[in-house]
Design a protein around this motif. Structure first.
Motif, short mmCIF file in Angstrom:
data_model
loop_
_atom_site.label_atom_id
_atom_site.label_comp_id
_atom_site.label_asym_id
_atom_site.label_seq_id
_atom_site.Cartn_x
_atom_site.Cartn_y
_atom_site.Cartn_z
N ASN A 1 8.94 18.19 -8.02
CA ASN A 1 9.38 17.14 -8.92
C ASN A 1 8.47 15.92 -8.84
O ASN A 1 7.97 15.57 -7.76
N MET A 2 8.26 15.30 -9.98
CA MET A 2 7.33 14.17 -10.07
C MET A 2 7.69 13.32 -11.29
O MET A 2 8.38 13.79 -12.20
N PRO A 3 7.25 12.08 -11.34
CA PRO A 3 7.39 11.30 -12.58
C PRO A 3 6.40 11.83 -13.61
O PRO A 3 5.19 11.89 -13.36
N PHE A 4 6.91 12.23 -14.76
CA PHE A 4 6.03 12.80 -15.78
C PHE A 4 5.17 11.69 -16.39
O PHE A 4 5.66 10.62 -16.75
N PHE A 5 3.87 11.97 -16.53
CA PHE A 5 2.94 11.04 -17.15
C PHE A 5 1.76 11.82 -17.70
O PHE A 5 1.54 12.99 -17.36
N VAL A 6 0.99 11.18 -18.55
CA VAL A 6 -0.21 11.78 -19.13
C VAL A 6 -1.41 11.08 -18.51
O VAL A 6 -1.60 9.87 -18.70
N PRO A 7 -2.24 11.79 -17.75
CA PRO A 7 -3.40 11.14 -17.12
C PRO A 7 -4.38 10.59 -18.14
O PRO A 7 -4.47 11.07 -19.28
N TYR A 8 -5.11 9.58 -17.72
CA TYR A 8 -6.11 8.96 -18.58
C TYR A 8 -7.23 9.97 -18.90
O TYR A 8 -7.68 10.70 -18.03
N GLY A 9 -7.64 10.00 -20.15
CA GLY A 9 -8.70 10.90 -20.58
C GLY A 9 -8.21 12.24 -21.06
O GLY A 9 -9.02 13.08 -21.48
N THR A 10 -6.90 12.47 -21.04
CA THR A 10 -6.35 13.74 -21.52
C THR A 10 -6.27 13.74 -23.05
O THR A 10 -5.87 12.74 -23.65
#
Length: 319
Positions: free
Chosen positions: A73-82
C-alpha cells in the motif's frame, strides 16, 4: 589528386576494419523455451487487499500470481515525467545503447509498512498499491489480468464499487530477463480516469525475441510492440467481458532478430584494401588516357599530356 584519394580510401577501410559494422538479421525463431518471465513495476489507484492478479494463457491454464509479486500500500501519485493518457513512440534501440543499459538487476524487497508510514506521516492517505516483481509463466500466448476481488473471478469477498479505480502508472513492464535501464514502450506511462471509475484498460503486446552481440557481450532480451484500448461497463468487446481492470495480453512473433557487431578478418581486410586501391589506380590511369586522347583529338598533338615537346630541345634541322 590521385594520391590524396588513395589515402582517403585507405583511411576509410582502416576505419571500417577497426570499427566493424552492425549486422542485423531476421530468422525463424527455432529455440524451444517452456517458460519466460514478466517483469512489472506499477502503481494502481486501489488498496492492495482489493486486487486480484492472475495469468491465463491460451491453454486455459490459470495461475494466481498475487503471492509471487510484491504488493504494498502507498499513496497513489503520478511521478514527474510520466506520459499521462498517451503512448510513447516505439523505436528499436541501437546496439551500443542496449549494451550500455543491459545491466541485470532484481527488484528490491518489500518495505516495512510502519517505516513507510513514519517517513510519510500519519495524515497521508494510502489509497494506492505498488505492484512489482517478476513472474515466470508458460511461453504461450496469454494475458496478465489485474482485477478487483469478486469481479471476473469468484472470491470470498467483493470489492465495493466506490473503491474501484484502475487508474495506474507503469514504471516498468518488460518480458524476459530484467534489465531495468532498457527503455520499453510502456515504461513511464500512465492512464488516469476521473469521470468513469469502472474503466478497463487492455494492452495488446506482440513480443519479438532479440539478441544483441558485440565484442563478446551477449544480451538476450525481448522487444515488443503494443496497442491499447479502453472500455467501460457499457461497451462490448469481442472475445472478452467488460470487467474493469488492467489486462496485458501477449503473443509471440515467429521471427527473432539478431543484431551483431561484426569485423572483417585481417586477410579479408588486406584483400579488400588491395582490390580497392588497384581499382582506383586502374580507373585513374584510364581516365588520364581518355582525357589525353580527347585533348589530342580536339586541340591537336601539342596539347597532349604525355608527349609535349620540350621547348629547350631542338631537332637536327634547327641547329
Amino acid at each position: 589528386m590521385t594520391y590524396l584519394f588513395l589515402l582517403f580510401m585507405c583511411w576509410t577501410e582502416f576505419g571500417s576494419y577497426f570499427g566493424g559494422y552492425v549486422d542485423q538479421q531476421y530468422k525463424v525463431d527455432g529455440e524451444v523455451r517452456e517458460t519466460f518471465q514478466i517483469n512489472m513495476d506499477m502503481y494502481v489507484n486501489m488498496p492492495c487487499n482489493l486486487l486480484h492478479i492472475n495469468v491465463r494463457d491460451k491453454t486455459m491454464d490459470r495461475k494466481v500470481v498475487s503471492k509471487e509479486l510484491s504488493m504494498q500500500n502507498m499513496p497513489f501519485f503520478v511521478p514527474y515525467g510520466t506520459m499521462v493518457n498517451d503512448m510513447k513512440k516505439i523505436a528499436t534501440p541501437d546496439l551500443d545503447e542496449i549494451l550500455g543499459e543491459a545491466i541485470p538487476a532484481q527488484f528490491r524487497e518489500r518495505m516495512d509498512p510502519s517505516v513507510l508510514e513514519a517517513s510519510l506521516g500519519s495524515d497521508v492517505t494510502f489509497d494506492g498499491c505498488h505492484i512489482y516483481g517478476s513472474v515466470p509463466v508458460n511461453r504461450v500466448a496469454g494475458e496478465l489480468q489485474i482485477t478487483a476481488k469478486g469481479w471476473g473471478y469468484q472470491d470470498f469477498e467483493k470489492a465495493p464499487v466506490s473503491e474501484i479505480n484502475f487508474s495506474h502508472v507503469i514504471n516498468e513492464f518488460s518480458y524476459g530477463d530484467f534489465f531495468p535501464y532498457i527503455d520499453n514502450p510502456l515504461d513511464n506511462t500512465a492512464k488516469i480516469s476521473i469521470v468513469d471509475r469502472l474503466m478497463g484498460y487492455l494492452y495488446d503486446t506482440s513480443i519479438v525475441p532479440t539478441v544483441y552481440e558485440k565484442l563478446g557481450a551477449y544480451v538476450d532480451t525481448n522487444q515488443y510492440a503494443v496497442s491499447e484500448r479502453q472500455f467501460d461497463q457499457k461497451s462490448t468487446k469481442r472475445g472478452s467481458t467488460t470487467v474493469p481492470g488492467i489486462f496485458f495480453r501477449y503473443d509471440f512473433e515467429p521471427l527473432s532478430i539478431s543484431i551483431k557487431d561484426r569485423r572483417l578478418s585481417f586477410i579479408q581486410f588486406i584483400i579488400r584494401l588491395v582490390a580497392l586501391l588497384s581499382f582506383v589506380v586502374y580507373i585513374a590511369s584510364w581516365t588520364f588516357r581518355m582525357v589525353d586522347l580527347t585533348l589530342i583529338t580536339v586541340m591537336g598533338p601539342k596539347w597532349s599530356l604525355r608527349y609535349q615537346p620540350n621547348s629547350d630541345s631542338k631537332g637536327l634541322l634547327e641547329r
